[in-house]
Design a protein around this motif. Structure first.
Motif, PDB file in Angstrom:
ATOM      1  N   ALA A  97       0.844  -1.187   0.000  1.00 25.55           N
ATOM      2  CA  ALA A  97       0.000   0.000   0.000  1.00 25.55           C
ATOM      3  C   ALA A  97       0.882   1.241   0.000  1.00 25.55           C
ATOM      4  O   ALA A  97       2.018   1.217   0.470  1.00 25.55           O
ATOM      5  N   VAL A  98       0.358   2.324  -0.542  1.00 23.77           N
ATOM      6  CA  VAL A  98       1.107   3.573  -0.642  1.00 23.77           C
ATOM      7  C   VAL A  98       0.687   4.503   0.492  1.00 23.77           C
ATOM      8  O   VAL A  98      -0.507   4.662   0.763  1.00 23.77           O
ATOM      9  N   PRO A  99       1.657   5.120   1.199  1.00 24.52           N
ATOM     10  CA  PRO A  99       1.324   6.071   2.262  1.00 24.52           C
ATOM     11  C   PRO A  99       0.432   7.196   1.708  1.00 24.52           C
ATOM     12  O   PRO A  99       0.532   7.549   0.536  1.00 24.52           O
ATOM     13  N   PRO A 100      -0.469   7.722   2.525  1.00 27.99           N
ATOM     14  CA  PRO A 100      -0.571   7.546   3.988  1.00 27.99           C
ATOM     15  C   PRO A 100      -1.292   6.274   4.422  1.00 27.99           C
ATOM     16  O   PRO A 100      -1.485   6.060   5.618  1.00 27.99           O
ATOM     17  N   ARG A 101      -1.665   5.430   3.474  1.00 27.47           N
ATOM     18  CA  ARG A 101      -2.365   4.213   3.845  1.00 27.47           C
ATOM     19  C   ARG A 101      -1.415   3.256   4.572  1.00 27.47           C
ATOM     20  O   ARG A 101      -0.245   3.131   4.221  1.00 27.47           O
ATOM     21  N   ALA A 102      -1.922   2.588   5.587  1.00 24.90           N
ATOM     22  CA  ALA A 102      -1.115   1.630   6.345  1.00 24.90           C
ATOM     23  C   ALA A 102      -0.982   0.329   5.566  1.00 24.90           C
ATOM     24  O   ALA A 102      -1.772   0.029   4.663  1.00 24.90           O
ATOM     25  N   ALA A 103       0.016  -0.447   5.917  1.00 24.17           N
ATOM     26  CA  ALA A 103       0.193  -1.753   5.296  1.00 24.17           C
ATOM     27  C   ALA A 103      -1.019  -2.625   5.610  1.00 24.17           C
ATOM     28  O   ALA A 103      -1.463  -2.681   6.760  1.00 24.17           O
ATOM     29  N   LEU A 114       4.872   1.021   0.827  1.00 19.08           N
ATOM     30  CA  LEU A 114       5.919   1.463  -0.081  1.00 19.08           C
ATOM     31  C   LEU A 114       5.573   2.813  -0.700  1.00 19.08           C
ATOM     32  O   LEU A 114       4.423   3.037  -1.098  1.00 19.08           O
ATOM     33  N   ASN A 115       6.557   3.684  -0.776  1.00 20.85           N
ATOM     34  CA  ASN A 115       6.414   4.908  -1.550  1.00 20.85           C
ATOM     35  C   ASN A 115       6.665   4.566  -3.013  1.00 20.85           C
ATOM     36  O   ASN A 115       7.808   4.312  -3.406  1.00 20.85           O
ATOM     37  N   LEU A 116       5.623   4.513  -3.794  1.00 16.07           N
ATOM     38  CA  LEU A 116       5.732   4.137  -5.199  1.00 16.07           C
ATOM     39  C   LEU A 116       5.556   5.360  -6.082  1.00 16.07           C
ATOM     40  O   LEU A 116       4.520   6.035  -6.024  1.00 16.07           O
ATOM     41  N   ARG A 117       6.560   5.658  -6.878  1.00 15.51           N
ATOM     42  CA  ARG A 117       6.424   6.711  -7.883  1.00 15.51           C
ATOM     43  C   ARG A 117       5.520   6.203  -9.008  1.00 15.51           C
ATOM     44  O   ARG A 117       5.274   5.018  -9.136  1.00 15.51           O
TER      45      ARG A 117
END
Length: 346
Positions: A97-103, A114-117
């Motif tokens: 999941a991408v922040p601000p969402r929790a795993a 993960l911070n995904l571009r």
């Protein structure tokens, strides 16, 4: 004898679907409790036959987690058709999941944050039940290699990188399986484009977990390696301090050509890995005998490497290769000694 459940609507037979308080697509909640329906996550159901495949398990996990989540780690790598040790072929589904969402946290799911571009988000194409296409949100190819790097020993990581390079090479375009599994963005890449994307990954993720191992695997990888055992064989030979063999060397005979797995052209020595199908297929066995005879006729010294040579005890095989190279003219450095290599995990 219990009554046979009523057939499901066609659109529910080949993949996961959401279940509400009233059922799904006109199918009652009672019907969805039948034994032919799996309920992997709350609010998600899937026909048992479809749920046996990794891609359908991943699709069910994404449906449960919802948007802004991507398949990652070993799950993405396996669905893309890249080789991993057998121990990673089963088990929970990796979802990032991408922040601000929790795993995400749920039974059967290993969650990551993960911070995904934008260029690190992609779609995985795979064929599921009845060879129907499945599309899954997934971490893009280079970033997926980084996520899986911390799960693997270096030789296994090299094998994954080798396989991805082979997938993006012209050599693979003619394979029957080409295009059936893989990341959408990388389907048209060549090796130069893959190298550019890997360079961008290294620049953008300095200090990330697994980056040092992935850099080492990328440096040790070679274009043209056709299988995981071939990758492991090459890394074993190099780790034992034997001369590095050439990948993709073509031998031209009288009216025939062949490309052995690995070769040392300066000494006319080659090695070929022979898996189980080389032993169980009569046609393959006869072809192997003829090919090896042709190698000998052209002045080559071929060596067969079998499955136990990699996955049980590589040391006798490595000594055999060293002896063959010496007899062909190789002269190791003074005080050289073969370094033992442990067996690989299947």
């Amino acid at each position: 004898m219990p009554a046979r459940p009523q057939p499901l609507p066609t659109q529910l037979e080949s993949g996961p679907f959401a279940v509400s308080r009233d059922g799904a697509h006109g199918v009652s909640r009672g019907r969805l409790r039948a034994s032919d329906i799996a309920r992997p996550h709350r609010g998600v159901a899937v026909a048992q036959a479809a749920f046996q495949t990794l891609q359908e398990r991943a699709a069910a996990a994404l449906l449960f987690v919802g948007p802004n989540a991507w398949v990652s780690h070993s799950t993405a790598v396996l669905i893309a058709g890249l080789p991993l040790p057998r121990r990673l072929e089963t088990g929970p589904i990796h979802v990032a999941a991408v922040p601000p969402r929790a795993a995400p946290r749920a039974r059967g799911i290993i969650g990551h944050r993960l911070n995904l571009r934008d260029h690190e988000r992609d779609v995985l194409h795979a064929t599921g039940l009845n060879r129907e296409w499945t599309e899954l949100r997934a971490v893009a190819a280079p970033r997926a290699l980084l996520t899986v790097a911390s799960e693997l020993r270096l030789p296994d990581l090299i094998a994954v990188v080798d396989a991805l390079r082979f997938r993006t090479s012209d050599t693979d375009r003619t394979l029957a399986d080409s295009g059936e599994r893989g990341w959408g963005n990388s389907q048209s890449w060549d090796d130069n484009r893959l190298a550019q994307e890997m360079g961008r990954l290294f620049a953008e993720h300095t200090g990330s977990r697994g980056l040092v191992a992935l850099k080492s695997a990328w440096k040790a990888s070679r274009l043209g390696v056709r299988s995981r055992p071939e990758s492991l064989l090459r890394t074993a030979l190099c780790a034992a301090r034997l001369p590095e063999p050439v990948v993709g060397h073509t031998i031209f005979g009288a009216g025939w050509t062949a490309t052995p797995d690995l070769a040392w052209p300066q000494w006319n020595v080659l090695v070929e890995y022979e898996g189980e199908h080389h032993r169980t297929s009569k046609r393959q066995f006869e072809h192997d005998l003829e090919r090896f005879e042709r190698y000998i006729d052209e002045g080559w010294r071929p060596i067969r490497v079998l499955r136990p040579d990699l996955f049980h005890n590589p040391v006798p095989m490595l000594y055999r290769v060293a002896d063959r190279l010496r007899s062909a003219g190789w002269r190791p450095r003074r005080h050289w000694a073969l370094r033992p290599v442990p067996a690989f995990l299947p």
